[in-house]
Design an enzyme around this catalytic site. Structure first.
Site, PDB file in Angstrom:
ATOM      1  N   ARG A 290      -4.035 -10.647  11.968  1.00 55.78           N
ATOM      2  CA  ARG A 290      -4.673 -11.793  11.312  1.00 55.78           C
ATOM      3  C   ARG A 290      -3.719 -12.467  10.320  1.00 55.78           C
ATOM      4  NH1 ARG A 290      -9.748 -10.556   8.474  1.00 55.78           N
ATOM      5  NH2 ARG A 290     -10.316 -12.701   9.000  1.00 55.78           N
TER       6      ARG A 290
ATOM      7  N   GLU B  93       0.845  -1.197   0.000  1.00 52.65           N
ATOM      8  CA  GLU B  93       0.000   0.000   0.000  1.00 52.65           C
ATOM      9  C   GLU B  93       0.878   1.243   0.000  1.00 52.65           C
ATOM     10  OE1 GLU B  93      -2.431   3.005   0.035  1.00 52.65           O
ATOM     11  OE2 GLU B  93      -3.177   0.967  -0.315  1.00 52.65           O
TER      12      GLU B  93
ATOM     13  N   CYS C 140     -15.655   7.578   0.603  1.00 49.93           N
ATOM     14  CA  CYS C 140     -16.951   8.245   0.432  1.00 49.93           C
ATOM     15  C   CYS C 140     -17.290   9.142   1.621  1.00 49.93           C
ATOM     16  CB  CYS C 140     -18.049   7.213   0.249  1.00 49.93           C
ATOM     17  SG  CYS C 140     -17.832   6.144  -1.186  1.00 49.93           S
TER      18      CYS C 140
END
Length: 457
Positions: free
Chosen positions: A73, A36, A46
């Site tokens: 995770r 990323e 949004c």
């Protein structure tokens, strides 16, 4: 060792894919590496206009799952790291650490491209001046908020009148700026037909926003210190202490293009129903960087919305994780608001239908969101398109007040089911005076459309 899944992009599609694959395969079976470029993962772009407006207090409220939560995770999430090359033949990607500049190749068994879209930033004089902002990421939102707080005046210009442009114009008004919106379109929100867009403009003007239509921006005038001072057009200029670009977005697929992956007319990646990139068994793509099938027109379109970006991620994660899922397509449902005015659309507008080669009838009806006698009943306008002769529903646009926008979901389901307007009139919708007239506005529009199809006009 198990297989390795490499994901490029850590927002809606990328992290939904990674999370779903992890649910299906543990770390011993599947290693997951995510690259990323930014500083945040799994956030709601949004929601940025509502953060700027003050409805949302902190950026953290827009983050669905933090970097630390993903890493807990067993997802190897590498932030501030840009993928700069894809080698499909070698099944590897080249990444660069944006802080240190260090580069490294990482091999993959399955590659997921979730690169999203980038704001359109035309090469205009002064477009990169201090005080000119695009709004796509949380970092963009933070920069804009800081810029608004430090601006030496209270004049703002929004360039473009799509959903983000309209929402940002309202946010700037609430920040006590004097706002001018400049658009080359006939009316705001080009995804609406102009007659419905005019209602949005009237609401904006009622908020004190100056809307300049049919006008092309030619550049930005700056002061000697490089700060924005005005937005220029062929005939005049509009003073500006802050400029927000709301021109739209385009698929972020330059990386894929250089790798030779197939792109459509809009520049979005082409995939099959399982979201595999066409021609590749080991490369997947979803979200704002792909083209999607329009179920109404049967054509491929670029429709960048978070709703199906998340669904794409679920489908991809299922496929990579050994399960099975497909994404059939979209009908193009979207909604927004301007002050108290709710705006929604789904399916085709008039120009969309003409481009698809369809012949159609249109009807526009006026109704209310509640029984007319019930306190608080407010006006609602519904426009409906029906195919000539067959009566197949083609599209619906709604502009109104409380409870108007979510009615678009009725039409979205009807479009997905390929219902005719006559079938829509028979839908068993809920009724009570506080929520709807006995004939819901969508049903009133459908009845009018049935008459138009029957009479031919």
């Amino acid at each position: 060792m198990g297989a390795r899944m490499v994901v490029v992009g850590a927002d809606a599609t990328g992290m939904a894919a990674a999370s779903q694959a992890r649910r299906l395969r543990d770390a011993g079976e599947l290693e997951i590496v995510v690259f990323e470029m930014g500083q945040h993962s799994s956030y709601s772009a949004c929601g940025i206009p509502y953060w700027v407006a003050g409805d949302v207090a902190e950026a953290e409220e827009l983050i669905a799952r933090s970097v630390a939560e993903h890493r807990a995770r067993d997802i190897d999430l590498r932030m501030r790291t840009e993928v700069i090359e894809i080698d499909p033949a070698g099944r590897r990607v080249l990444s660069r650490d944006l802080d240190t500049g260090a580069q490294a190749w990482t091999g993959y068994d399955q590659l997921v491209l979730a690169t999203g879209a980038t704001p359109i930033r035309p090469p205009l004089p002064g477009i990169d001046a201090e005080g000119v902002y695009g709004v796509q990421t949380l970092d963009d939102g933070q920069a804009l908020i800081e810029g608004l707080e430090s601006a030496d005046g209270r004049k703002a210009v929004v360039v473009g009148a799509g959903y983000i442009g309209v929402e940002m114009a309202e946010a700037l008004v609430r920040r006590k700026f004097e706002v001018t919106m400049v658009t080359r379109g006939a009316e705001p929100m080009s995804t609406l037909d102009p007659d419905m867009g005019a209602r949005v403009r009237e609401a904006m003007e009622g908020m004190g926003i100056r809307v300049v239509r049919g006008t092309e921006v030619t550049g930005m005038r700056t002061s000697e210190d490089g700060r924005i001072r005005a937005v220029t057009t062929a005939d005049t200029e509009y003073p500006a202490d802050v400029v927000v670009l709301g021109i739209g977005v385009q698929p972020a697929t330059e990386l894929a293009r250089r790798a030779g992956l197939p792109l459509g007319e809009s520049g979005g990646l082409l995939t099959d129903l399982a979201q595999r990139v066409r021609g590749y068994d080991d490369i997947w793509a979803g979200g704002d960087c792909v083209e999607v099938l329009d179920l109404v027109s049967g054509t491929l379109r670029h429709i960048p919305l978070g709703t199906h970006a998340n669904k794409h991620g679920q489908v991809i994660g299922s496929g990579v994780g050994g399960g099975y899922a497909t994404f059939p397509g979209v009908v193009g449902t979207a909604m927004s608001k301007v002050c108290d005015l709710e705006v929604a659309r789904t399916g085709l507008g008039e120009d969309d239908a003409r481009r698809a080669g369809l012949q159609f009838h249109t009807v526009t009806i006026e109704s209310t969101g509640r029984a007319g006698y019930f306190p608080g009943a407010e006006p609602m306008t519904v426009k409906m398109l029906a195919e000539r002769r067959t009566g197949r529903l083609l599209g619906v646009q709604i502009v109104g007040y409380t409870g108007a926008a979510k009615r678009i979901d009725i039409a979205a389901v009807a479009l997905t089911a390929r219902m005719t307007v006559e079938q829509v009139t028979a839908l068993d919708l809920g009724y009570a005076p506080p929520f709807s007239p006995v004939w819901d506005p969508v049903l009133v529009a459908a009845r009018a459309a049935v008459r138009a199809v029957a009479t031919g006009h």
